[in-house]
Motif scaffolding. Structure first.
Motif, PDB file in Angstrom:
ATOM      1  N   GLY A 111       0.803  -1.220   0.000  1.00  0.00           N
ATOM      2  CA  GLY A 111       0.000   0.000   0.000  1.00  0.00           C
ATOM      3  C   GLY A 111       0.837   1.271   0.000  1.00  0.00           C
ATOM      4  O   GLY A 111       0.319   2.365   0.212  1.00  0.00           O
ATOM      5  N   GLY A 112       2.136   1.132  -0.258  1.00  0.00           N
ATOM      6  CA  GLY A 112       3.041   2.284  -0.213  1.00  0.00           C
ATOM      7  C   GLY A 112       2.721   3.358  -1.241  1.00  0.00           C
ATOM      8  O   GLY A 112       2.737   4.551  -0.931  1.00  0.00           O
ATOM      9  N   THR A 125      -6.613   0.955   2.905  1.00  0.00           N
ATOM     10  CA  THR A 125      -7.030   0.045   3.972  1.00  0.00           C
ATOM     11  C   THR A 125      -7.276  -1.359   3.426  1.00  0.00           C
ATOM     12  O   THR A 125      -6.834  -2.355   4.007  1.00  0.00           O
ATOM     13  N   LEU A 126      -7.985  -1.446   2.295  1.00  0.00           N
ATOM     14  CA  LEU A 126      -8.295  -2.758   1.723  1.00  0.00           C
ATOM     15  C   LEU A 126      -7.036  -3.446   1.192  1.00  0.00           C
ATOM     16  O   LEU A 126      -6.877  -4.665   1.324  1.00  0.00           O
ATOM     17  N   ILE A 127      -6.143  -2.681   0.605  1.00  0.00           N
ATOM     18  CA  ILE A 127      -4.894  -3.252   0.091  1.00  0.00           C
ATOM     19  C   ILE A 127      -4.046  -3.794   1.235  1.00  0.00           C
ATOM     20  O   ILE A 127      -3.479  -4.895   1.154  1.00  0.00           O
ATOM     21  N   GLN A 128      -3.963  -3.044   2.330  1.00  0.00           N
ATOM     22  CA  GLN A 128      -3.108  -3.443   3.446  1.00  0.00           C
ATOM     23  C   GLN A 128      -3.687  -4.576   4.286  1.00  0.00           C
ATOM     24  O   GLN A 128      -2.941  -5.319   4.921  1.00  0.00           O
ATOM     25  N   THR A 129      -5.006  -4.711   4.310  1.00  0.00           N
ATOM     26  CA  THR A 129      -5.629  -5.747   5.151  1.00  0.00           C
ATOM     27  C   THR A 129      -6.110  -6.951   4.356  1.00  0.00           C
ATOM     28  O   THR A 129      -6.707  -7.871   4.928  1.00  0.00           O
ATOM     29  N   ALA A 130      -5.853  -6.975   3.050  1.00  0.00           N
ATOM     30  CA  ALA A 130      -6.305  -8.094   2.224  1.00  0.00           C
ATOM     31  C   ALA A 130      -5.693  -9.403   2.716  1.00  0.00           C
ATOM     32  O   ALA A 130      -4.467  -9.502   2.863  1.00  0.00           O
ATOM     33  N   PRO A 131      -6.511 -10.425   2.997  1.00  0.00           N
ATOM     34  CA  PRO A 131      -5.984 -11.726   3.455  1.00  0.00           C
ATOM     35  C   PRO A 131      -5.054 -12.386   2.440  1.00  0.00           C
ATOM     36  O   PRO A 131      -4.132 -13.104   2.815  1.00  0.00           O
ATOM     37  N   ASP A 132      -5.306 -12.129   1.147  1.00  0.00           N
ATOM     38  CA  ASP A 132      -4.484 -12.716   0.091  1.00  0.00           C
ATOM     39  C   ASP A 132      -3.314 -11.782  -0.230  1.00  0.00           C
ATOM     40  O   ASP A 132      -3.520 -10.685  -0.754  1.00  0.00           O
ATOM     41  N   PRO A 133      -2.090 -12.182   0.051  1.00  0.00           N
ATOM     42  CA  PRO A 133      -0.933 -11.319  -0.202  1.00  0.00           C
ATOM     43  C   PRO A 133      -0.691 -11.048  -1.684  1.00  0.00           C
ATOM     44  O   PRO A 133       0.066 -10.132  -2.028  1.00  0.00           O
ATOM     45  N   LEU A 167     -10.444   0.737  -6.157  1.00  0.00           N
ATOM     46  CA  LEU A 167     -11.612   1.629  -6.091  1.00  0.00           C
ATOM     47  C   LEU A 167     -12.638   1.256  -7.155  1.00  0.00           C
ATOM     48  O   LEU A 167     -13.847   1.321  -6.911  1.00  0.00           O
ATOM     49  N   GLY A 168     -12.155   0.841  -8.336  1.00  0.00           N
ATOM     50  CA  GLY A 168     -13.076   0.410  -9.387  1.00  0.00           C
ATOM     51  C   GLY A 168     -13.854  -0.821  -8.965  1.00  0.00           C
ATOM     52  O   GLY A 168     -15.056  -0.941  -9.231  1.00  0.00           O
ATOM     53  N   ARG A 173      -2.416  -4.348  -5.718  1.00  0.00           N
ATOM     54  CA  ARG A 173      -1.962  -3.194  -4.937  1.00  0.00           C
ATOM     55  C   ARG A 173      -2.281  -1.890  -5.662  1.00  0.00           C
ATOM     56  O   ARG A 173      -1.867  -0.815  -5.214  1.00  0.00           O
ATOM     57  N   ASP A 174      -3.005  -1.972  -6.762  1.00  0.00           N
ATOM     58  CA  ASP A 174      -3.359  -0.799  -7.557  1.00  0.00           C
ATOM     59  C   ASP A 174      -4.568  -0.106  -6.924  1.00  0.00           C
ATOM     60  O   ASP A 174      -5.660  -0.672  -6.891  1.00  0.00           O
TER      61      ASP A 174
END
Length: 308
Positions: free
Chosen positions: A171-172, A244-252, A262-263, A256-257
Motif C-alpha cells: 500500500g506504499g 485500507t483494503l490493500i493493506q488488510t487483504a488476506p491474500d498477499p 476503487l473500481g 496493490r493498484d
C-alpha cells in the motif's frame, strides 16, 4: 516563515502534535478502518453506521478495543507529525527565501506540503499497515479470514516472515498519493484560513491584552486546524479506503493498484463504498487536527520558534 536555527524545534513541536493527535483521534480511526474493511465487500453491510460499529466494539472488546493498534499508531503518528511539520516548515522557508509576503503563497505552500507528504509516506506506510491489521482482527478470529496477532511487533514480524520486506510496505504507492495530495490540501487550508481570521480579528480590535491574544490564537488554531483536517480527508478518503483494503487483504497476492481497488469497490457497492467511514473520519478530523495545530503552535512558541 521560520527563522534560521529553529529547525530542530519545529520537529520537536511536530512530535508533540502527533502524540496529541493519536490520543484524541485513534478511536475514530479504529471505527473508520472497521467500516472501510467490512462495509465494502458486499451490498450487505456488517455495520449499520458508525454508532453501531462503536457499540459492537465496546460490547465485545471494551474501551481498549477502540485503541487497538494504538501503540504502532503512536510511533508512526508521532514521527510522521514531527517530520511533516518540520519538513514543511523548512521546505517553505527554502522556496520562499528572503521574500516577505503578508498573504500565504500557494505556489510555495503546495509543493512544500506535497514534498513533505511524499517523504513521510515511507515511514507511515508500515506503521499504518500494522495498525490496520490490528484494528480489523477483533477479539474472535475463529470465523475470520484475518490473521490474529499477539501485538504490533508480532504483526510486523509475521508480515515480514510471510510476505517479505515488500509486504510491510504494502500500500506504499497509495499512501504516497494520499499524503502528497492530502497534505497539500491540509496546509493550504490551514494557512489561508489562519491568515484571513487573523486579518479579520486585527481589523476589529486594535488593542488587545496579552491574555485575549493567547485565547484568540488558540481559537484560530482550533478552527483553522479543524477545517484543514476535514479538507484533507474530504479530498483523499477514497485513496484511504483503497489503502485500507490493500493493506488488510488476506491474500498477499491481491492487487496493490488503488484505482483498480476503487473500481472494484464501485462495481460492488457504488460510490458510497469509496467514501466508507466518512462520518467517523470527519468526526475525528476536526478535533484531532485542531488539537494537533494548537499543540504544534503552542509547543513551537514555548520552544522559542520565531515566525512572521
Amino acid at each position: 516563515m521560520v527563522v534560521g536555527g529553529d529547525a530542530a524545534k519545529e520537529y520537536v513541536a511536530g512530535f508533540a502534535a502527533g502524540v496529541a493527535t493519536v490520543i484524541v483521534g485513534h478511536p475514530f480511526d479504529t471505527i473508520k478502518v472497521k467500516l472501510q474493511t467490512h462495509n465494502t465487500k458486499t451490498q450487505v453491510k456488517e455495520y449499520k453506521n458508525a454508532i453501531h460499529c462503536t457499540s459492537q466494539i465496546l460490547r465485545s472488546e471494551g474501551v481498549k478495543g477502540l485503541y487497538r493498534g494504538a501503540s504502532s499508531s503512536f510511533i508512526g503518528m508521532a514521527f510522521e507529525s514531527s517530520l511533516i511539520f518540520g519538513i514543511y516548515s523548512q521546505a517553505k522557508q527554502l522556496l520562499q527565501g528572503e521574500t516577505e509576503s503578508i498573504k500565504p503563497q500557494l505556489q510555495v505552500i503546495i509543493p512544500s506540503a506535497a514534498f513533505g507528504g511524499a517523504l513521510i509516506s515511507f515511514i507511515l506506510c508500515p506503521a499504518e499497515l500494522v495498525k490496520c491489521r490490528m484494528q480489523v482482527q477483533g477479539r474472535d478470529s475463529a470465523n475470520s479470514n484475518y490473521v490474529r496477532y499477539a501485538g504490533p511487533l508480532d504483526c510486523a514480524l509475521n508480515t515480514m516472515k510471510s510476505e517479505g520486506v515488500k509486504g510491510i510496505f504494502r500500500g506504499g504507492f497509495t499512501t504516497l498519493l494520499r499524503e502528497s495530495i492530502g497534505n497539500a490540501t491540509f496546509f493550504s487550508t490551514y494557512e489561508m484560513s489562519r491568515h484571513y481570521m487573523h486579518l479579520q480579528l486585527n481589523s476589529n480590535s486594535s488593542a488587545r491584552s496579552q491574555q485575549s491574544k493567547i485565547l484568540s490564537d488558540v481559537g484560530i488554531g482550533i478552527i483553522s486546524g479543524g477545517l484543514a483536517g476535514m479538507a484533507f480527508w474530504t479530498a483523499v478518503l477514497p485513496l484511504d479506503v483503497a489503502k485500507t483494503l490493500i493493506q488488510t487483504a488476506p491474500d498477499p497476492n491481491s492487487s496493490r493498484d488503488p484505482f483498480r481497488t476503487l473500481g472494484s469497490i464501485y462495481s460492488r457497492v457504488g460510490l458510497k463504498g469509496c467514501y466508507a467511514g466518512l462520518g467517523p473520519t470527519l468526526a475525528r478530523a476536526f478535533p484531532a487536527n485542531a488539537v494537533a495545530i494548537v499543540t504544534w503552535e503552542g509547543a513551537a512558541k514555548l520552544l522559542g520558534v520565531k515566525r512572521d
